[in-house]
Design an enzyme around this catalytic site. Structure first.
Site, PDB file in Angstrom:
ATOM      1  N   HIS A 152       7.594  -1.461  -5.495  1.00  0.00           N
ATOM      2  CA  HIS A 152       6.827  -0.099  -5.279  1.00  0.00           C
ATOM      3  C   HIS A 152       6.572   1.073  -6.219  1.00  0.00           C
ATOM      4  CE1 HIS A 152       7.672  -2.244  -1.391  1.00  0.00           C
ATOM      5  NE2 HIS A 152       6.812  -1.480  -0.890  1.00  0.00           N
ATOM      6  N   GLY A 201       2.299  -4.576  -5.492  1.00  0.00           N
ATOM      7  CA  GLY A 201       2.479  -5.467  -4.359  1.00  0.00           C
ATOM      8  C   GLY A 201       2.048  -4.634  -3.063  1.00  0.00           C
ATOM      9  N   HIS A 202       1.991  -3.486  -3.029  1.00  0.00           N
ATOM     10  CA  HIS A 202       1.522  -2.449  -2.028  1.00  0.00           C
ATOM     11  C   HIS A 202       0.437  -1.665  -2.487  1.00  0.00           C
ATOM     12  CE1 HIS A 202       1.465   0.111   1.750  1.00  0.00           C
ATOM     13  NE2 HIS A 202       2.392  -0.645   2.018  1.00  0.00           N
ATOM     14  N   HIS A 268      -0.007  -8.412   5.163  1.00  0.00           N
ATOM     15  CA  HIS A 268       0.560  -7.109   5.738  1.00  0.00           C
ATOM     16  C   HIS A 268      -0.486  -6.203   5.996  1.00  0.00           C
ATOM     17  CE1 HIS A 268       2.750  -3.327   5.165  1.00  0.00           C
ATOM     18  NE2 HIS A 268       3.795  -3.939   5.628  1.00  0.00           N
ATOM     19  N   GLU A 320       4.601  -7.678   9.353  1.00  0.00           N
ATOM     20  CA  GLU A 320       4.211  -6.417   9.680  1.00  0.00           C
ATOM     21  C   GLU A 320       2.732  -6.587   9.618  1.00  0.00           C
ATOM     22  OE1 GLU A 320       7.479  -3.116   8.815  1.00  0.00           O
ATOM     23  OE2 GLU A 320       6.370  -3.818   6.973  1.00  0.00           O
ATOM     24  N   GLU A 336       1.971  -1.164  13.634  1.00  0.00           N
ATOM     25  CA  GLU A 336       2.597  -0.190  13.225  1.00  0.00           C
ATOM     26  C   GLU A 336       1.669   1.113  12.933  1.00  0.00           C
ATOM     27  OE1 GLU A 336       4.287   1.003   8.743  1.00  0.00           O
ATOM     28  OE2 GLU A 336       3.888  -1.129   9.117  1.00  0.00           O
ATOM     29  N   CYS A 338       1.541   3.321  10.878  1.00  0.00           N
ATOM     30  CA  CYS A 338       0.843   3.475   9.485  1.00  0.00           C
ATOM     31  C   CYS A 338      -0.039   2.602   9.635  1.00  0.00           C
ATOM     32  CB  CYS A 338       1.931   3.085   8.397  1.00  0.00           C
ATOM     33  SG  CYS A 338       2.902   4.480   7.843  1.00  0.00           S
ATOM     34  N   CYS A 404       8.290   5.643   6.638  1.00  0.00           N
ATOM     35  CA  CYS A 404       6.839   5.673   6.226  1.00  0.00           C
ATOM     36  C   CYS A 404       5.855   6.548   7.324  1.00  0.00           C
ATOM     37  CB  CYS A 404       6.221   4.435   5.719  1.00  0.00           C
ATOM     38  SG  CYS A 404       6.304   3.074   6.945  1.00  0.00           S
ATOM     39  N   CYS A 405       6.047   6.204   8.642  1.00  0.00           N
ATOM     40  CA  CYS A 405       5.396   6.651   9.848  1.00  0.00           C
ATOM     41  C   CYS A 405       5.293   8.104   9.911  1.00  0.00           C
ATOM     42  CB  CYS A 405       5.461   5.652  10.871  1.00  0.00           C
ATOM     43  SG  CYS A 405       5.284   3.995  10.799  1.00  0.00           S
TER      44      CYS A 405
END
Length: 792
Positions: A152, A201-202, A268, A320, A336, A338, A404-405
């Site tokens: 990340h 990756g994200h 994801h 997820e 989720e 997010c 994160c949310c």
């Protein structure tokens, strides 16, 4: 005059096939949220609570959880003491972004000083060459950029850049922006054409770099974002992790095929929507036909086969994210928070690119339902997971280990006005109907639009224009996909047969100060059905009124909502309820209920009579804000039919230990798996326990005689932490004690099949499947069946 939107093909509650063919890109410009003032009874209180409660909580929890401490450690160049997962920095940046947005509309010297204090720590944590990631500075110095797939760094950098741009636009200061540009320049020195291949990756940094380009005018930041987007799918992560390509499945990271070859939403959910948001930004600039085609293709797959009615995506907890088309379970829906934010962001960009209301429809659906549910009405508690059904055990939390949310919702609410309006060639577009005002420049003329409405409770919208002089342009008012009947009037006179273009009423004329427009959107209660391919919603319906999806909750309907059903055609009427949930419009009508039937030792019996009971539905976003209890969005249209099977179908289930994502009822739902590795909608397991003795327990109201049982074990080797148990056994309830049954042989452990045992018959009200977990692994059980013995 009244105008039929159904005749204009605006027939879909979610998406309309008649609108699937997009016109050419228009590349609209959003009206910044700083030029939009929100003054209404719906969003204004939410924004105020966000500003005064949620944002301060975010900062307090970042201190408590160690996020800020990590910055201090990095600033001191410490080599030990890092707290939390690798992505801890990102939550700080999202909170700073939210606070900066709040500062832009509500100047607050104390908040500004707090932000500057954190920014100073960020600047001190940054290394001399521009690198900034506290995990690697403190915990793994010398190993930067060695695991782009999982660790990340680029994701955290992206959120840092977005926060810095927000801070710069809010305050005009460059103290944070200077850190961001230095970090971006360092990243550009590592990655890019003729440099190193790689991508996050994200995904997220792609969006941030484009914002940085627009804030600084430096096109090189856009080119780096383009590099990350256009190279994705080259299976870089297989190379990075030394995985043979023939053994590599990169779908989770959207790294399985070249970017333009994607045919469906996958992997994801948040990563997928962020990637598509970045791809949309790049495509808007380059007009790459292959990239544009891919985006539209995947969008259709998303909204036509993979989006919840509440504006969420990603049904599965295991990744997820996504599984297969039409897999939209309710009780185990992950959805989720997010992911709803990301879906709104992506569709906002598509709405700007194409000027088509079907994209703004998705933005609205996500904001009013999936996103808003992510925070309690008092702003103090948060959902990470948003199911469409609850047995009463799912609740918002104060914070999360992966937090994160909460800041993602905070930054969305703080910048909400930026979703509402856009400007095009000689046109002003109204995408969301929110009371307040907006200022924009249209074809060189300064225009102010004052909006009066009680939306979403009421569909009447009044708009008044103020201009610096008479000007001819198009005022485009979105005709929502949920509305079948609308009328438009200008200056009190009906606007005859208004043109409808891309889902917008087009009012083309010369406007002057004082001109008024009245839009009336009929807002009846609608029964919604799901595509027959959505197995979870067979024989069920949901209620929607305007943009709001409704649910029933035990607080209004009693704890036994599981027995309620609503025949098709049941009428529900809206009613203002100012005394609950901050003031809402509820839906009231009636439902039917029938008692459960005991089928023990019965082949046939009379159907019990149903009873009519009152039914109240509330907006989905407002659930779990009162006394805890069950909740449902999708309601059956007929009495429930028990699952076929043995005595287990009549039993209540109890686990020795249950984590937040275990579903004990999955063990007796009658759904037989095809293999142990299958990921069902509901799964009974003991994760994350390992090496312990656990049990799943059945209880019956009256004693039954049983003489055998069989279990189908869950094993997610290769993707999770559950394995076949080390051993197992069966116990029965004897008074207040639990005793082992007399098994006729050993207890086998069968892979991808039933592990079965016979035992001496016992008459009991309870049975336990006792499991010894392997030392390093958890365990789970798909199904546990019980064989009834003949009584002498």
């Amino acid at each position: 005059m009244r105008y039929s939107l159904a005749a204009a093909c605006l027939c879909g509650l979610v998406a309309c096939p008649a609108l699937a063919a997009d016109g050419p890109p228009l590349k609209l410009r959003p009206v910044p949220f700083t030029d939009v003032e929100i003054r209404d009874a719906f969003w204004s209180p939410r924004q105020e609570i966000n500003r005064t409660v949620s944002i301060p909580i975010n900062f307090a929890m970042l201190e408590k959880s160690g996020n800020i401490k990590n910055l201090e450690l990095a600033a001191a160049r410490a080599k030990a003491g890092f707290i939390g997962p690798v992505f801890m920095d990102s939550d700080i940046y999202k909170a700073l972004e939210a606070a900066s947005y709040s500062l832009a509309t509500h100047p607050d010297p104390q908040l500004e000083a707090q932000i500057d204090g954190i920014v100073a720590k960020i600047a001190a944590a940054q290394l001399e060459d521009g690198y900034l990631d506290t995990y690697y500075v403190v915990k793994e110095p010398g190993r930067r950029w060695t695991n782009l797939r999982d660790n990340h760094e680029l994701y955290c950098a992206g959120h840092m850049i977005e926060a810095a741009v927000a801070h710069y636009r809010a305050t005009g200061k460059k103290n944070f922006l200077d850190v961001a540009t230095k970090a971006a320049d360092h990243i550009a020195s590592v990655f890019g054409p003729d440099k190193r291949l790689g991508y996050p990756g994200h995904p997220e940094i792609e969006l941030a770099l484009i914002k940085l380009w627009k804030a600084t005018g430096e096109k090189r930041y856009f080119e780096l974002a383009r590099f990350f987007i256009e190279n994705r799918g080259r299976k870089f992560f297989a190379t990075e992790h030394h995985t043979p390509e023939n053994e590599y499945d990169g779908a989770y990271w959207q790294d399985d095929v070249p970017i333009c070859d994607h045919k469906n939403i996958k992997g994801h959910a948040v990563r997928a929507a962020y990637l598509l948001s970045g791809a949309t930004e790049v495509a808007a600039e380059t007009q790459d036909p292959a990239l544009l085609k891919m985006i539209k293709r995947v969008w259709r797959n998303t909204v036509e086969r993979n989006m919840y009615v509440t504006g969420g995506i990603g049904p599965s907890a295991s990744n997820e994210g996504f599984t297969h088309d039409y897999d939209l379970p309710n009780l185990t829906a992950y959805q989720e928070t997010c992911a709803s934010v990301a879906l709104a962001q992506w569709n906002h960009r598509l709405a700007l690119l194409y000027g088509d209301s079907k994209f703004a429809d998705v933005v609205e659906r996500a904001l009013y339902n999936g996103v808003l549910a992510g925070v309690s009405l008092d702003g103090k508690r948060f959902f990470y997971v948003n199911p469409l059904e609850s047995t009463g055990r799912h609740h918002r939390s104060e914070w999360f280990g992966c937090a994160c949310c909460p800041p993602n919702v905070a930054r969305t609410l703080a910048s909400l006005g930026g979703y509402a309006y856009a400007v095009g060639d000689r046109s002003l577009w109204v995408n969301l109907y929110i009371q307040g005002s907006a200022k924009a420049e249209v074809d060189g003329h300064k225009v102010k639009l004052d909006v009066t409405t009680e939306y979403p409770w009421d569909g009447d919208v009044a708009l008044k224009l103020t201009l610096d002089g008479p000007a001819k342009f198009d005022l485009r008012l979105r005709a929502p996909g949920w509305c079948h009947d609308a009328s438009v009037a200008v200056g009190g006179e009906p606007y005859a047969a208004p043109e409808v273009d891309r889902g917008y009423f087009v009012l083309s004329r010369e406007w002057k100060t004082g001109d008024t427009v009245r839009l009336r959107l009929k807002m009846p209660v609608v029964q919604v059905a799901a595509n027959p391919n959505v197995e979870a919603d067979h024989g069920k319906l949901a209620f929607q009124r305007g943009p709001l999806v409704y649910c029933i909750e035990a607080a209004d309907n009693g704890s036994s909502i599981e027995s309620l059903y609503v025949p098709r055609g049941t009428q529900m009427k809206e009613e203002k309820a100012s005394d609950i949930l901050g003031g809402v419009v509820v839906l009231k009508g009636s439902a039917e209920t029938a008692p459960d039937v005991d089928w023990h030792a019965r082949l046939y019996q009379a159907v019990p009579a149903s009873t009519t009971v009152p039914l109240t539905a509330i907006p989905y976003y407002a659930w779990d804000n009162r006394k805890p209890g069950p909740m449902k969005v999708w309601l059956p249209t007929a009495p429930r039919t028990p699952a076929p099977g043995g005595p287990e179908t009549q039993a209540t289930v109890k686990l020795s230990f249950r984590s937040g994502n275990a579903q004990p009822w999955g063990v007796n739902d009658g759904i037989e798996p095809k293999s142990s590795g299958e990921q069902p909608q509901a799964l009974c397991h003991w994760w994350p326990h390992s090496g312990t003795r656990e049990y799943v327990e059945y209880s019956w109201k009256t004693p039954i005689t049983v003489g055998g049982t069989k279990a189908y074990w869950f094993d997610d080797t290769g993707r999770g932490a559950c394995r076949y148990p080390a051993s197992w056994g069966v116990e029965y309830r004897d008074g207040d004690a639990w005793k082992p049954v007399e098994a006729a042989g050993t207890y086998p452990i069968v892979k991808d099949g039933w592990s079965e045992v016979k035992f001496a018959p016992v008459k009991t009200t309870g049975l336990r499947l006792v499991v010894q977990l392997q030392p390093r692994w958890a365990a789970g059980v798909h199904e546990w069946k019980v064989e009834e013995a003949e009584e002498d």
